[in-house]
Write a protein that holds these residues in place. Structure first.
Motif, PDB file in Angstrom:
ATOM      1  N   ARG A  27       0.839  -1.201   0.000  1.00 13.87           N
ATOM      2  CA  ARG A  27       0.000   0.000   0.000  1.00 13.87           C
ATOM      3  C   ARG A  27       0.876   1.254   0.000  1.00 13.87           C
ATOM      4  O   ARG A  27       0.604   2.204  -0.722  1.00 13.87           O
ATOM      5  CB  ARG A  27      -0.933  -0.018   1.210  1.00 13.87           C
ATOM      6  CG  ARG A  27      -1.848   1.197   1.302  1.00 13.87           C
ATOM      7  CD  ARG A  27      -2.759   1.154   2.529  1.00 13.87           C
ATOM      8  NE  ARG A  27      -3.873   0.231   2.335  1.00 13.87           N
ATOM      9  CZ  ARG A  27      -4.019  -0.933   2.926  1.00 13.87           C
ATOM     10  NH1 ARG A  27      -3.112  -1.356   3.786  1.00 13.87           N
ATOM     11  NH2 ARG A  27      -5.059  -1.688   2.693  1.00 13.87           N
ATOM     12  N   ALA A  58       0.965   4.063  -2.924  1.00 12.81           N
ATOM     13  CA  ALA A  58       0.683   5.472  -2.625  1.00 12.81           C
ATOM     14  C   ALA A  58       1.818   6.359  -3.140  1.00 12.81           C
ATOM     15  O   ALA A  58       1.587   7.429  -3.718  1.00 12.81           O
ATOM     16  CB  ALA A  58       0.484   5.664  -1.124  1.00 12.81           C
ATOM     17  N   PRO A  78      -9.104  -8.727  -5.825  1.00 14.25           N
ATOM     18  CA  PRO A  78      -8.814  -7.467  -6.520  1.00 14.25           C
ATOM     19  C   PRO A  78      -8.417  -7.725  -7.966  1.00 14.25           C
ATOM     20  O   PRO A  78      -7.966  -8.818  -8.297  1.00 14.25           O
ATOM     21  CB  PRO A  78      -7.627  -6.917  -5.729  1.00 14.25           C
ATOM     22  CG  PRO A  78      -6.957  -8.125  -5.138  1.00 14.25           C
ATOM     23  CD  PRO A  78      -8.059  -9.114  -4.874  1.00 14.25           C
ATOM     24  N   LYS A  90       1.723   6.599  -6.964  1.00 13.54           N
ATOM     25  CA  LYS A  90       0.654   7.493  -7.430  1.00 13.54           C
ATOM     26  C   LYS A  90       1.079   8.949  -7.298  1.00 13.54           C
ATOM     27  O   LYS A  90       0.824   9.782  -8.175  1.00 13.54           O
ATOM     28  CB  LYS A  90      -0.640   7.226  -6.656  1.00 13.54           C
ATOM     29  CG  LYS A  90      -1.304   5.926  -7.089  1.00 13.54           C
ATOM     30  CD  LYS A  90      -2.648   5.666  -6.412  1.00 13.54           C
ATOM     31  CE  LYS A  90      -3.230   4.356  -6.929  1.00 13.54           C
ATOM     32  NZ  LYS A  90      -4.565   4.048  -6.481  1.00 13.54           N
ATOM     33  N   GLU A 111      -5.088   3.404 -11.492  1.00 13.01           N
ATOM     34  CA  GLU A 111      -6.400   2.820 -11.169  1.00 13.01           C
ATOM     35  C   GLU A 111      -6.325   1.768 -10.072  1.00 13.01           C
ATOM     36  O   GLU A 111      -7.344   1.340  -9.535  1.00 13.01           O
ATOM     37  CB  GLU A 111      -6.980   2.140 -12.411  1.00 13.01           C
ATOM     38  CG  GLU A 111      -7.271   3.074 -13.564  1.00 13.01           C
ATOM     39  CD  GLU A 111      -7.543   2.260 -14.820  1.00 13.01           C
ATOM     40  OE1 GLU A 111      -8.452   1.422 -14.796  1.00 13.01           O
ATOM     41  OE2 GLU A 111      -6.814   2.446 -15.800  1.00 13.01           O
ATOM     42  N   ARG A 112      -5.111   1.339  -9.782  1.00  9.67           N
ATOM     43  CA  ARG A 112      -4.930   0.207  -8.887  1.00  9.67           C
ATOM     44  C   ARG A 112      -5.334   0.532  -7.451  1.00  9.67           C
ATOM     45  O   ARG A 112      -4.931   1.544  -6.906  1.00  9.67           O
ATOM     46  CB  ARG A 112      -3.453  -0.182  -8.955  1.00  9.67           C
ATOM     47  CG  ARG A 112      -3.129  -1.518  -8.431  1.00  9.67           C
ATOM     48  CD  ARG A 112      -3.838  -2.572  -9.237  1.00  9.67           C
ATOM     49  NE  ARG A 112      -3.748  -3.807  -8.480  1.00  9.67           N
ATOM     50  CZ  ARG A 112      -2.697  -4.594  -8.488  1.00  9.67           C
ATOM     51  NH1 ARG A 112      -1.670  -4.330  -9.237  1.00  9.67           N
ATOM     52  NH2 ARG A 112      -2.671  -5.669  -7.752  1.00  9.67           N
ATOM     53  N   GLN A 113      -6.131  -0.341  -6.847  1.00 11.27           N
ATOM     54  CA  GLN A 113      -6.491  -0.196  -5.441  1.00 11.27           C
ATOM     55  C   GLN A 113      -5.848  -1.340  -4.672  1.00 11.27           C
ATOM     56  O   GLN A 113      -5.649  -2.423  -5.209  1.00 11.27           O
ATOM     57  CB  GLN A 113      -8.016  -0.259  -5.268  1.00 11.27           C
ATOM     58  CG  GLN A 113      -8.767   0.825  -6.013  1.00 11.27           C
ATOM     59  CD  GLN A 113      -8.437   2.225  -5.510  1.00 11.27           C
ATOM     60  OE1 GLN A 113      -8.225   2.418  -4.326  1.00 11.27           O
ATOM     61  NE2 GLN A 113      -8.361   3.190  -6.416  1.00 11.27           N
ATOM     62  N   ILE A 114      -5.543  -1.102  -3.401  1.00 11.75           N
ATOM     63  CA  ILE A 114      -4.851  -2.122  -2.622  1.00 11.75           C
ATOM     64  C   ILE A 114      -5.830  -3.013  -1.861  1.00 11.75           C
ATOM     65  O   ILE A 114      -5.476  -4.092  -1.421  1.00 11.75           O
ATOM     66  CB  ILE A 114      -3.812  -1.458  -1.694  1.00 11.75           C
ATOM     67  CG1 ILE A 114      -2.680  -2.435  -1.409  1.00 11.75           C
ATOM     68  CG2 ILE A 114      -4.441  -0.958  -0.414  1.00 11.75           C
ATOM     69  CD1 ILE A 114      -1.742  -2.659  -2.529  1.00 11.75           C
ATOM     70  N   GLY A 115      -7.068  -2.583  -1.743  1.00 12.13           N
ATOM     71  CA  GLY A 115      -8.054  -3.364  -0.996  1.00 12.13           C
ATOM     72  C   GLY A 115      -8.152  -4.780  -1.550  1.00 12.13           C
ATOM     73  O   GLY A 115      -8.158  -4.980  -2.757  1.00 12.13           O
TER      74      GLY A 115
END
Lengths: 110, 139
Positions: free
Chosen positions: A59, A63, B94, A66, B102-106
């Motif tokens: 994560r 972050a 995911p 990005k 666009e990538r989410q870590i959830g």
């Protein structure tokens, strides 16, 4: 976790050792954030001495990436091995990041 | 099933290292390889951090972690909380093909648990979430 960095021309090579977990990930992210706020735009993160990474570490990497993308910056990784390589593969990070065997090859492919 | 070790602490991030150390020591005592122990630590962290973040919302509560062994065949990490019902196995996987923007870590944490463990089971029983991470001891 121990983080060091050195400058190679206009690229900052960040070496992180030990473990990036839910406890240490914020410190890792802050370290990179500081370098970005000081003007750093090109990074190589050397993971050859990283023993452990969990999704909290992923994560913080995402972050950072990005943030850098918004500033037309770039982040590459080198020296992945063992469990860190495995976690990157499972998470699909190989398809979104540029990953090299060594700092030298990462520097040559800016 | 033999209980090797049990530890119960408040479900807070500050206790993560104590819990992981305990799980790690149990896994080592089972003769598991350094690589396998590392994978177990990751899976256990992902499960625990989910509980720290979501189980009790604004309230306080405990998490209990037990290491168990089954006839020398399976090593089991049982994680129990009394928080909101939460089945991590029901979390959608995911999309690992999206780009950086666009990538989410959830969902990555749960994906890691599923991929790294030989088996994972969840049940809700008498107000408890009971998650079991299962590692085969014999190939």
């Amino acid at each position: 976790m121990e983080i060091t960095s050195r400058q190679e021309k206009n690229t900052t090579v960040v070496t992180v050792q030990g473990r990036i977990d839910a406890v240490t990930a914020p410190e890792f992210e802050n370290y990179l954030s500081d370098l970005i706020s000081k003007g750093g735009r090109s990074f190589i993160v050397n993971l050859s001495a990283l023993e452990y990474i969990s999704s909290a570490g992923l994560r913080s990497i995402l972050a950072t990436a990005k943030k850098l993308k918004a500033e037309q910056g770039d982040i590459r990784f080198s020296g992945l091995q063992g469990p860190v390589e495995e976690v990157f593969k499972i998470s699909g990070f190989y398809s979104i990041f540029k990953i090299f065997d060594s700092d030298a090859s990462a520097l040559n492919n800016a | 099933m033999e209980v090797l070790s049990t530890i119960k602490v408040p479900a807070k991030l500050e206790h993560l290292h104590a819990l992981i150390d305990r799980v790690s020591n149990c896994a080592k005592e089972q003769g598991l390889s350094e690589k396998r122990v590392n994978e177990i630590e990751i899976a256990a962290e992902e499960a625990l951090v989910n509980i720290f973040h979501y189980a009790y919302r604004e309230q306080e509560g405990d998490v209990e972690v037990s290491c168990k062994a089954e006839r020398g065949m399976r090593f089991i990490i049982e994680i129990v909380d009394r928080g909101m019902p939460f089945d991590p196995l029901a979390v959608p996987e995911p999309d690992t093909t999206l780009d950086v923007a666009e990538r989410q870590i959830g969902g990555i944490g749960v994906l890691l648990i599923k991929k790294l463990m030989d088996d994972v089971t969840y049940k809700r029983d008498r107000n408890q979430n009971i998650l079991r991470l299962v590692v085969n001891l014999k190939a």
